[in-house]
Motif scaffolding. Structure first.
Motif, PDB file in Angstrom:
ATOM      1  N   ARG A  27     -18.660   6.547 -59.340  1.00 42.54           N
ATOM      2  CA  ARG A  27     -18.151   5.835 -60.518  1.00 42.54           C
ATOM      3  C   ARG A  27     -19.298   5.538 -61.479  1.00 42.54           C
ATOM      4  NH1 ARG A  27     -15.663   3.538 -55.981  1.00 42.54           N
ATOM      5  NH2 ARG A  27     -13.379   3.750 -55.960  1.00 42.54           N
ATOM      6  N   LEU A  28     -19.225   6.115 -62.643  1.00 41.99           N
ATOM      7  CA  LEU A  28     -20.261   5.889 -63.655  1.00 41.99           C
ATOM      8  C   LEU A  28     -19.563   5.919 -64.999  1.00 41.99           C
ATOM      9  CD1 LEU A  28     -23.380   5.681 -64.156  1.00 41.99           C
ATOM     10  CD2 LEU A  28     -23.337   8.133 -64.531  1.00 41.99           C
ATOM     11  N   GLY A  29     -19.122   4.780 -65.482  1.00 37.58           N
ATOM     12  CA  GLY A  29     -18.283   4.762 -66.669  1.00 37.58           C
ATOM     13  C   GLY A  29     -19.056   4.500 -67.942  1.00 37.58           C
ATOM     14  N   GLY A  30     -18.608   5.135 -69.041  1.00 43.42           N
ATOM     15  CA  GLY A  30     -19.102   4.796 -70.351  1.00 43.42           C
ATOM     16  C   GLY A  30     -20.206   5.688 -70.866  1.00 43.42           C
ATOM     17  N   LEU A  31     -20.302   5.714 -72.220  1.00 43.12           N
ATOM     18  CA  LEU A  31     -21.289   6.551 -72.897  1.00 43.12           C
ATOM     19  C   LEU A  31     -22.713   6.108 -72.594  1.00 43.12           C
ATOM     20  CD1 LEU A  31     -21.986   8.762 -74.921  1.00 43.12           C
ATOM     21  CD2 LEU A  31     -21.621   7.102 -76.764  1.00 43.12           C
ATOM     22  N   GLU A  32     -22.944   4.814 -72.510  1.00 45.28           N
ATOM     23  CA  GLU A  32     -24.304   4.324 -72.267  1.00 45.28           C
ATOM     24  C   GLU A  32     -24.820   4.804 -70.915  1.00 45.28           C
ATOM     25  OE1 GLU A  32     -26.731   0.086 -71.926  1.00 45.28           O
ATOM     26  OE2 GLU A  32     -24.671   0.128 -72.675  1.00 45.28           O
ATOM     27  N   GLN A  33     -23.974   4.736 -69.887  1.00 48.17           N
ATOM     28  CA  GLN A  33     -24.395   5.215 -68.566  1.00 48.17           C
ATOM     29  C   GLN A  33     -24.608   6.723 -68.564  1.00 48.17           C
ATOM     30  OE1 GLN A  33     -21.972   3.119 -69.186  1.00 48.17           O
ATOM     31  NE2 GLN A  33     -21.913   1.428 -67.708  1.00 48.17           N
ATOM     32  N   PHE A  34     -23.784   7.436 -69.339  1.00 49.81           N
ATOM     33  CA  PHE A  34     -23.929   8.894 -69.427  1.00 49.81           C
ATOM     34  C   PHE A  34     -25.278   9.270 -70.029  1.00 49.81           C
ATOM     35  CE2 PHE A  34     -23.334  12.665 -72.223  1.00 49.81           C
ATOM     36  CZ  PHE A  34     -23.212  13.623 -71.225  1.00 49.81           C
ATOM     37  N   THR A  35     -25.647   8.639 -71.125  1.00 50.13           N
ATOM     38  CA  THR A  35     -26.939   8.955 -71.736  1.00 50.13           C
ATOM     39  C   THR A  35     -28.089   8.521 -70.833  1.00 50.13           C
ATOM     40  OG1 THR A  35     -26.852   6.883 -72.991  1.00 50.13           O
ATOM     41  CG2 THR A  35     -26.066   8.878 -74.092  1.00 50.13           C
ATOM     42  N   SER A  36     -27.912   7.424 -70.129  1.00 49.59           N
ATOM     43  CA  SER A  36     -28.958   6.990 -69.196  1.00 49.59           C
ATOM     44  C   SER A  36     -29.153   8.022 -68.086  1.00 49.59           C
ATOM     45  CB  SER A  36     -28.606   5.632 -68.585  1.00 49.59           C
ATOM     46  OG  SER A  36     -28.572   4.631 -69.573  1.00 49.59           O
ATOM     47  N   LEU A  37     -28.044   8.598 -67.645  1.00 49.66           N
ATOM     48  CA  LEU A  37     -28.123   9.620 -66.608  1.00 49.66           C
ATOM     49  C   LEU A  37     -28.912  10.826 -67.102  1.00 49.66           C
ATOM     50  CD1 LEU A  37     -27.154  10.573 -63.788  1.00 49.66           C
ATOM     51  CD2 LEU A  37     -25.120  11.483 -64.920  1.00 49.66           C
ATOM     52  N   LEU A  38     -28.638  11.270 -68.323  1.00 51.25           N
ATOM     53  CA  LEU A  38     -29.377  12.408 -68.878  1.00 51.25           C
ATOM     54  C   LEU A  38     -30.845  12.055 -69.097  1.00 51.25           C
ATOM     55  CD1 LEU A  38     -26.860  13.908 -71.481  1.00 51.25           C
ATOM     56  CD2 LEU A  38     -27.150  14.465 -69.067  1.00 51.25           C
ATOM     57  N   GLU A  39     -31.098  10.839 -69.560  1.00 45.50           N
ATOM     58  CA  GLU A  39     -32.491  10.407 -69.745  1.00 45.50           C
ATOM     59  C   GLU A  39     -33.258  10.419 -68.427  1.00 45.50           C
ATOM     60  OE1 GLU A  39     -31.900   6.591 -71.450  1.00 45.50           O
ATOM     61  OE2 GLU A  39     -31.705   7.337 -73.522  1.00 45.50           O
ATOM     62  N   ALA A  40     -32.590   9.996 -67.354  1.00 44.42           N
ATOM     63  CA  ALA A  40     -33.242   9.993 -66.044  1.00 44.42           C
ATOM     64  C   ALA A  40     -33.581  11.420 -65.600  1.00 44.42           C
ATOM     65  CB  ALA A  40     -32.336   9.321 -65.012  1.00 44.42           C
TER      66      ALA A  40
END
Length: 901
Positions: A189-202
């Motif tokens: 579970r990883l909801g939302g645009l902010e978490q998505f961009t954080s995932l790509l940044e990581a």
């Protein structure tokens, strides 16, 4: 539940919080994104951020797939991502069933239209991505899926294509749904645009920090190495990596007591004609870590991509990956992560304490040489390192060079490693994975309902494919480059056990193995002249020059001097080389025997013509030889040697007569016909050598269960006076040249010789497996197959520490192909006659035959043959021409057992 959150995903993903955390802390090779679930809308800042991240990931080598059911051209106009790196950016438009690629130097354009599978849904798009990635060695846990609408159906692709289900079944899946209640438990579970961009940044950060990339832990492709200290040297051999040019053992990075690291270059020997050991390049200088047992770590050999991974504790242990590049012959690579407290700073080479890697690598050269004017091996190393949060990261690229001038070798190694440094670890790994994917496309074996056997055979094929390069000449030692046993010398193992497999899986490598023999034909001619004979006599053990390098004496366990007679008397190697040349020509269709390969057959035939002695009754004899059964050292008229010599003479005569009969060809034919072979018509059994039937009639079961070194158990003297034998001898002739054997003799010979065979050689069980299967007894065959499959994995002979047994591995594949599937070449026709044990519901092999890429899948009542051009086969007794993509043919389950082939 919203449409963007529909689930039912086929992927198997981590479930616990700790496992989820670890999964998202990996470095993925590909990301598949449900763009419609990202929900950027018209947010300009978010679009710019995502664009930059996607471009950064592509620059780092990550492949990106954006899947949308809206117009891809409109999406491109919004995103305007133009990646410039090695990673590819695809836009998959399910509405138009088109695939587009965004590049740095061209407008968006469709590269493929998927009308054949109707790419109208997101699962269709996932299937395209899975197939594209699998062809580049990227599967399962190497793939991150963002979105939960990618359920992939079961395998529906044509034979030979990777199944999307299996490619994606271990992919890490994260949901982009804002409401976690709408997501099933097995999706992260990883909801939302902010978490998505954080995932790509990581992901971008992990690439920049040079973190250790994962492998795909597919149990069908990954072998866990033994972990005990006692089995360390066995583990080093099992996990050894090679590309046919150079190889390195799987020693732990901190080495230590009990380890036996090795780096070697194929065909490079020292002044004693022993494999020259090169400098170690995988070692890390650590402080005393004896308080922590490194053997608690898991070491995994990924057979699919040729990567060795070490998995210690994510925060307190050592993680590493290494590979010997299949794409760049001189490239070696290692990445490691470890606690900063483990490092030895006494050398004064303390790494940077910043969070960014050192941009300029430290360079050094390690060298090893045997003697002045002898070969030198240099390894140049480029190393970058960094630290963060108490962890130390090391990236090491290395390149090797060899030659006789130390200064030149050192300079070349340094130039090569600088070139590698410019390419970078990520690109080298991507090319390496893709090269292995291409190799496996023609080599995969599948054994349904028997995953242990399937993995064992894939392990064998991995080492066989690693053993020989595909250009120039390939010197394939009995243990390859996995250990120092037998000093890297080339035996009949290469010609009779390894080469037939490579003819089918990597014919260019088989040709390079024959080139090794061709270049040493002058030395073989000289060896024959020394014995006052004609033609060419190849050595039992060969190194760089092609001269005989077998030891003549060794010290026994009690210090006694033991005479070794293999080099002077085991002469069947002469015919074995000729057999390898003809098998290669027949299987591949290469007109090798019309060119320089002709001499391998005619010159060896010429040797036998000068070796045979005719008695007053006109019978031909070969006196004073040693057969494959080395328990009986010097015998007369060994069946295997005589039958192979007869075949060699007849084949040589055939080649000579392509331009018309000659006096020499007529003489060779007559000599072959005159040779005695020990056959007894009344019993249909061959006497292994003259006088064998008069020896003490002992059976192995009276003393031990095979495999057993029964000469050590009973003593060499008693064994040599008995009918106990070391390995298949008469049976080996049935395996190699069945047409030279009397019809109806195979089963009687199996029944007579198997109870007398100790299988004291690792070469033996697989041949018995092949012959029992061909004779119509697959259940008995399976017993010997299982034995051969475990020789190295269970260290049955207690010799795996010296390197894996390539001949055993070659025999294992031959048992599947020539035994259980019943493959045989008959001119341009491929004969197929399957005999499967009940434990297997099906067996399939992919291979090349002549110019074709073929897959054969056999079940108990049918066989499926896939091909890429018209193929004539003979299935059981039916001759059929098959058109692409293939056909399914029924088998006659009630046919009589085949007593001979």
């Amino acid at each position: 539940m919203s449409s963007n959150c529909d689930s039912g995903v086929a992927a198997v993903v981590p479930k616990g919080p700790h496992e989820i955390s670890l999964a998202l802390e990996e470095t993925f090779a590909a990301v598949v994104i449900d763009w419609d679930a990202v929900a950027i809308g018209s947010q300009i800042d978010a679009t710019v951020t995502v664009r930059a991240l996607l471009q950064a990931l592509c620059e780092a080598g990550t492949h990106i797939f954006l899947v949308t059911n809206t117009d891809a051209v409109e999406l491109d106009a919004l995103l305007r991502a133009r990646p410039a790196g090695r990673g590819r950016l695809f836009l998959l438009d399910t509405r138009s069933s088109k695939v587009f690629e965004a590049t740095s130097d061209s407008p968006l354009a469709p590269i493929q239209r998927h009308l054949e599978i109707g790419m109208t849904t997101k699962p269709d798009a996932a299937a395209f991505a899975a197939r594209w990635l699998a062809a580049r060695g990227i599967t399962g846990a190497l793939i991150l899926i963002t979105g939960d609408s990618f359920e992939v159906p079961g395998p529906t692709l044509s034979s030979g294509s990777p199944s999307p289900t299996r490619v994606l079944e271990r992919a890490v899946v994260v949901s982009l749904c804002a409401d976690p209640e709408d997501v099933v438990d097995r999706i992260i579970r990883l909801g939302g645009l902010e978490q998505f961009t954080s995932l790509l940044e990581a992901q971008v950060a992990r690439h920049r920090e040079r973190r250790v990339p994962p492998i795909d832990p597919d149990p069908r492709w990954v072998l866990a190495l033994p972990t005990s200290r006692e089995a360390e040297r066995q583990a080093e051999a099992l996990g050894a990596l090679s590309n046919g040019w150079a190889g390195t053992r799987a020693s732990i990075e901190e080495d230590g007591v009990g380890s036996s690291p090795l780096f070697a270059v194929a065909g490079v020997y020292d002044e004693r004609d022993e494999l020259l050991t090169g400098p170690t390049w995988t070692d890390l200088q650590l402080i005393d870590t004896s308080a922590r047992d490194a053997h608690l770590d898991t070491r995994l050999l990924d057979l699919r991509t040729g990567v060795l991974a070490r998995e210690g504790d994510a925060h307190f242990g050592l993680r590493s990956v290494r590979f010997v590049s299949e794409a760049s012959p001189h490239a070696l690579a290692l990445r490691a992560e470890l606690p900063r407290s483990w490092l030895d700073t006494a050398t004064g080479e303390s790494p940077s304490s910043s969070s960014e890697p050192i941009e300029q690598p430290r360079m050094n050269v390690r060298e090893t040489s045997s003697a002045p004017a002898q070969p030198v091996i240099s390894v140049a190393i480029s190393e970058r390192s960094s630290e963060r949060d108490g962890r130390h990261f090391v990236e090491r690229l290395a390149s090797w060079s060899t030659g006789s001038r130390q200064s030149d070798v050192k300079a070349e190694a340094m130039d090569l490693v600088q070139d590698l440094d410019a390419v970078g670890f990520e690109a080298l790994l991507a090319d390496h994975r893709e090269s292995w994917a291409h190799k496996w496309a023609d080599a995969t074996v599948t054994i349904e309902d028997d995953p242990a056997s399937e993995l064992a055979v894939r392990f064998a094929i991995f080492h066989l494919l690693s053993a020989a390069k595909n250009v120039e000449e390939a010197a394939v030692g009995a243990r390859g480059l996995t250990g120092e046993a037998y000093s890297g010398h080339v035996f009949w193992d290469a010609d009779v056990f390894v080469l037939p497999v490579l003819c089918a899986l990597a014919p260019e490598s088989a040709r390079a193995m024959l080139e090794y023999r061709l270049r040493r034909l002058p030395a073989a001619r000289t060896a024959a002249l020394r014995l006052r004979r004609s033609g060419a006599r190849f050595p039992w053990e060969s190194a760089s020059s092609g001269d005989e390098v077998s030891p003549t004496k060794v010290r026994g366990a009690n210090g006694e001097l033991i005479v070794i007679r293999t080099g002077s008397h085991e002469e069947h190697i002469v015919a074995d080389v000729a057999w390898a040349a003809t098998h290669y020509a027949a299987w591949t269709g290469d007109p090798f025997l019309d060119g320089e390969g002709r001499n391998l057959v005619t010159e060896t035939a010429r040797y036998w013509a000068s070796r045979i002695r005719i008695d007053p009754e006109g019978n031909g004899h070969i006196y004073g030889v040693m057969g494959p059964d080395e328990y009986h050292e010097i015998v007369d008229d060994n069946t295997f040697t005589n039958v192979m010599a007869r075949w060699n003479l007849r084949m040589g005569a055939t080649l000579l007569e392509r331009t018309g009969p000659t006096e020499e060809s007529t003489r060779w034919g007559a000599l072959g016909d005159s040779l005695v072979d020990g056959y007894r018509q009344e019993t249909r059994i061959y006497e292994q050598f003259a006088g064998y039937f008069r020896l003490e009639p002992l059976l192995v079961s009276q003393f031990a269960r095979p495999p057993v070194a029964i000469d050590f158990l009973l003593g060499a003297k008693r064994v040599s006076g008995s009918q106990l034998i070391k390995q298949a001898d008469v049976l080996m002739a049935h395996h190699l040249i069945p047409d030279e054997m009397h019809r109806g003799s195979l089963v009687p010979c199996l029944n007579f010789y198997e109870p007398r065979t100790a299988h004291g050689s690792s070469l033996s069980p697989a041949i018995s497996a092949s012959l029992f299967a061909r004779s119509g007894d697959p259940e008995r065959a399976l017993e010997y197959f299982d034995l051969a499959a475990r020789v190295d994995l269970d260290d049955l002979t207690k010799t795996t520490a010296g390197g894996v047994h390539l001949a055993t591995m070659g025999g294992l594949w031959q048992a599947l192909a020539f035994g259980f599937l019943g493959l045989r070449v008959d001119g341009k026709v491929l004969r197929v006659d399957p005999h499967l044990p009940q434990r297997w519901s099906s067996l399939s092999l992919r291979f090349r035959f002549r110019t074709q890429h073929i897959e054969i899948r056999a079940e108990h009542d049918l066989v499926v043959i896939s091909c890429d051009s018209p193929l004539t086969v003979k299935v059981q007794d039916r001759r059929v021409t098959i058109s692409p993509p293939g056909a399914t043919l029924a088998l006659d389950a009630h046919r009589p057992e085949r007593k001979s082939i």
